[in-house]
Scaffold this motif. Sequence first.
Motif, PDB file in Angstrom:
ATOM      1  N   THR A 173      45.434 -65.524 -53.545  1.00 19.26           N
ATOM      2  CA  THR A 173      44.052 -65.856 -53.226  1.00 19.26           C
ATOM      3  C   THR A 173      43.830 -65.629 -51.741  1.00 19.26           C
ATOM      4  O   THR A 173      44.403 -66.334 -50.904  1.00 19.26           O
ATOM      5  CB  THR A 173      43.728 -67.313 -53.582  1.00 19.26           C
ATOM      6  N   VAL A 174      43.030 -64.623 -51.416  1.00 18.59           N
ATOM      7  CA  VAL A 174      42.736 -64.306 -50.018  1.00 18.59           C
ATOM      8  C   VAL A 174      41.391 -64.918 -49.658  1.00 18.59           C
ATOM      9  O   VAL A 174      40.368 -64.558 -50.250  1.00 18.59           O
ATOM     10  CB  VAL A 174      42.697 -62.780 -49.793  1.00 18.59           C
ATOM     11  N   PRO A 175      41.346 -65.851 -48.717  1.00 20.32           N
ATOM     12  CA  PRO A 175      40.068 -66.471 -48.338  1.00 20.32           C
ATOM     13  C   PRO A 175      39.026 -65.430 -47.948  1.00 20.32           C
ATOM     14  O   PRO A 175      39.331 -64.451 -47.266  1.00 20.32           O
ATOM     15  CB  PRO A 175      40.451 -67.349 -47.134  1.00 20.32           C
ATOM     16  N   PHE A 176      37.796 -65.627 -48.414  1.00 19.62           N
ATOM     17  CA  PHE A 176      36.650 -64.763 -48.114  1.00 19.62           C
ATOM     18  C   PHE A 176      36.755 -63.376 -48.751  1.00 19.62           C
ATOM     19  O   PHE A 176      36.034 -62.466 -48.363  1.00 19.62           O
ATOM     20  CB  PHE A 176      36.434 -64.610 -46.604  1.00 19.62           C
ATOM     21  N   LEU A 177      37.651 -63.209 -49.731  1.00 21.52           N
ATOM     22  CA  LEU A 177      37.801 -61.915 -50.381  1.00 21.52           C
ATOM     23  C   LEU A 177      37.825 -62.107 -51.893  1.00 21.52           C
ATOM     24  O   LEU A 177      38.695 -61.602 -52.591  1.00 21.52           O
ATOM     25  CB  LEU A 177      39.087 -61.224 -49.912  1.00 21.52           C
ATOM     26  N   SER A 178      36.833 -62.821 -52.391  1.00 23.27           N
ATOM     27  CA  SER A 178      36.801 -63.186 -53.802  1.00 23.27           C
ATOM     28  C   SER A 178      36.514 -62.001 -54.720  1.00 23.27           C
ATOM     29  O   SER A 178      36.778 -62.064 -55.923  1.00 23.27           O
ATOM     30  CB  SER A 178      35.744 -64.266 -54.038  1.00 23.27           C
ATOM     31  N   ASP A 179      35.979 -60.910 -54.162  1.00 21.16           N
ATOM     32  CA  ASP A 179      35.613 -59.775 -55.005  1.00 21.16           C
ATOM     33  C   ASP A 179      36.734 -58.752 -55.134  1.00 21.16           C
ATOM     34  O   ASP A 179      36.541 -57.683 -55.718  1.00 21.16           O
ATOM     35  CB  ASP A 179      34.353 -59.091 -54.458  1.00 21.16           C
ATOM     36  N   HIS A 180      37.924 -59.047 -54.622  1.00 14.68           N
ATOM     37  CA  HIS A 180      39.059 -58.141 -54.717  1.00 14.68           C
ATOM     38  C   HIS A 180      40.253 -58.878 -55.311  1.00 14.68           C
ATOM     39  O   HIS A 180      40.678 -59.905 -54.775  1.00 14.68           O
ATOM     40  CB  HIS A 180      39.453 -57.604 -53.334  1.00 14.68           C
ATOM     41  N   GLU A 181      40.781 -58.342 -56.411  1.00 10.66           N
ATOM     42  CA  GLU A 181      41.979 -58.938 -57.004  1.00 10.66           C
ATOM     43  C   GLU A 181      43.197 -58.538 -56.176  1.00 10.66           C
ATOM     44  O   GLU A 181      43.383 -57.372 -55.857  1.00 10.66           O
ATOM     45  CB  GLU A 181      42.154 -58.471 -58.448  1.00 10.66           C
ATOM     46  N   ARG A 182      44.022 -59.517 -55.832  1.00 12.03           N
ATOM     47  CA  ARG A 182      45.235 -59.255 -55.060  1.00 12.03           C
ATOM     48  C   ARG A 182      46.411 -59.941 -55.746  1.00 12.03           C
ATOM     49  O   ARG A 182      46.304 -61.075 -56.226  1.00 12.03           O
ATOM     50  CB  ARG A 182      45.111 -59.765 -53.631  1.00 12.03           C
ATOM     51  N   ASN A 183      47.541 -59.254 -55.789  1.00 11.37           N
ATOM     52  CA  ASN A 183      48.737 -59.787 -56.429  1.00 11.37           C
ATOM     53  C   ASN A 183      49.960 -59.427 -55.609  1.00 11.37           C
ATOM     54  O   ASN A 183      49.958 -58.450 -54.850  1.00 11.37           O
ATOM     55  CB  ASN A 183      48.901 -59.207 -57.835  1.00 11.37           C
ATOM     56  N   LEU A 184      51.002 -60.220 -55.776  1.00 16.00           N
ATOM     57  CA  LEU A 184      52.293 -59.947 -55.161  1.00 16.00           C
ATOM     58  C   LEU A 184      53.272 -59.630 -56.294  1.00 16.00           C
ATOM     59  O   LEU A 184      53.452 -60.442 -57.206  1.00 16.00           O
ATOM     60  CB  LEU A 184      52.775 -61.151 -54.358  1.00 16.00           C
ATOM     61  N   VAL A 185      53.881 -58.453 -56.232  1.00 13.92           N
ATOM     62  CA  VAL A 185      54.839 -58.051 -57.251  1.00 13.92           C
ATOM     63  C   VAL A 185      56.246 -58.305 -56.726  1.00 13.92           C
ATOM     64  O   VAL A 185      56.629 -57.768 -55.676  1.00 13.92           O
ATOM     65  CB  VAL A 185      54.675 -56.567 -57.620  1.00 13.92           C
ATOM     66  N   ILE A 186      56.999 -59.139 -57.424  1.00 10.11           N
ATOM     67  CA  ILE A 186      58.348 -59.481 -57.028  1.00 10.11           C
ATOM     68  C   ILE A 186      59.333 -58.705 -57.894  1.00 10.11           C
ATOM     69  O   ILE A 186      59.286 -58.795 -59.121  1.00 10.11           O
ATOM     70  CB  ILE A 186      58.624 -60.990 -57.159  1.00 10.11           C
ATOM     71  N   ILE A 187      60.219 -57.954 -57.243  1.00 12.83           N
ATOM     72  CA  ILE A 187      61.175 -57.105 -57.938  1.00 12.83           C
ATOM     73  C   ILE A 187      62.567 -57.429 -57.433  1.00 12.83           C
ATOM     74  O   ILE A 187      62.834 -57.356 -56.213  1.00 12.83           O
ATOM     75  CB  ILE A 187      60.873 -55.617 -57.704  1.00 12.83           C
ATOM     76  N   ALA A 188      63.458 -57.778 -58.329  1.00 20.06           N
ATOM     77  CA  ALA A 188      64.836 -58.080 -57.936  1.00 20.06           C
ATOM     78  C   ALA A 188      65.643 -56.802 -57.846  1.00 20.06           C
ATOM     79  O   ALA A 188      65.301 -55.774 -58.436  1.00 20.06           O
ATOM     80  CB  ALA A 188      65.467 -59.032 -58.947  1.00 20.06           C
ATOM     81  N   LYS A 189      66.746 -56.847 -57.108  1.00 15.71           N
ATOM     82  CA  LYS A 189      67.616 -55.663 -56.972  1.00 15.71           C
ATOM     83  C   LYS A 189      68.225 -55.330 -58.333  1.00 15.71           C
ATOM     84  O   LYS A 189      68.634 -56.230 -59.041  1.00 15.71           O
ATOM     85  CB  LYS A 189      68.722 -55.922 -55.953  1.00 15.71           C
TER      86      LYS A 189
END
Length: 242
Positions: free
Chosen positions: A226-242
């Motif tokens: 959740t990025v403050p003041f950026l409600s109209d853009h979906e943002r995600n963090l992709v976690i990838i293990a070795k």
Amino acid sequence: METVTEAKNSRVLHDGLCALGFTADSTQSEFCGIPVRTLTALEALMERYIALLQEYNAKFDLINADDHDDIAVRHILDSLAAVPNLASLIAERSHTAVEEAFLAADIGSGAGLPGIPLAAAFPTIPFVLVERMSKRCAFLATCVQELGLSNVTVEENQAERLEQNRFDLVVFRAFRPLEKKMMHVLRRILKPQGQLAAYKARHDKIAEEMTALGKNMPDYSVQPLTVPFLSDHERNLVIIAK
């Protein structure tokens, strides 16, 4: 939540940092037990960083924004939105038997995003900003010096030439899409049980991108940001293990 446009002339950076959970109380400045800078100190550093981005942007072609609030939201707050997620990864890693000190890297750092905001937020975590272009490395070195980030090293290099098993955590906002060769390179530079953290947009596009890796597709998880003041853009963090 306000959009970037609606937030003009407000205390965007300050209010955004507050929304992300940063506090002026030094006794409460941590996420998952990992120390972070206080709101006041981090805000001052990020204001100076924004000024440097504005000063050097035209010369070095750093980012696609010049307006203070746009930079604050789309680059600074966007980078820092993952702090709780990354703190959790760091905390988990610190509980394992690791012979060497924890080391994080921002690969393809460019203007220093997300590496500089993250390193400023996590003053006890060493970060290496890896960038292949010498002129951008010069800018990054200027930022490190101006901001007094003693936990940051700038390295002019390509991901493919980095030594194996070097980093506990690798973050990046570059590499669109994340193709097979680069996935192999990035996982190779991780220490055993190390993790990649990729800033990405829409969940459905992430699924397409990972599926395209075919048999090389690693196990991964998607954590919404959740990025403050950026409600109209979906943002995600992709976690990838070795």
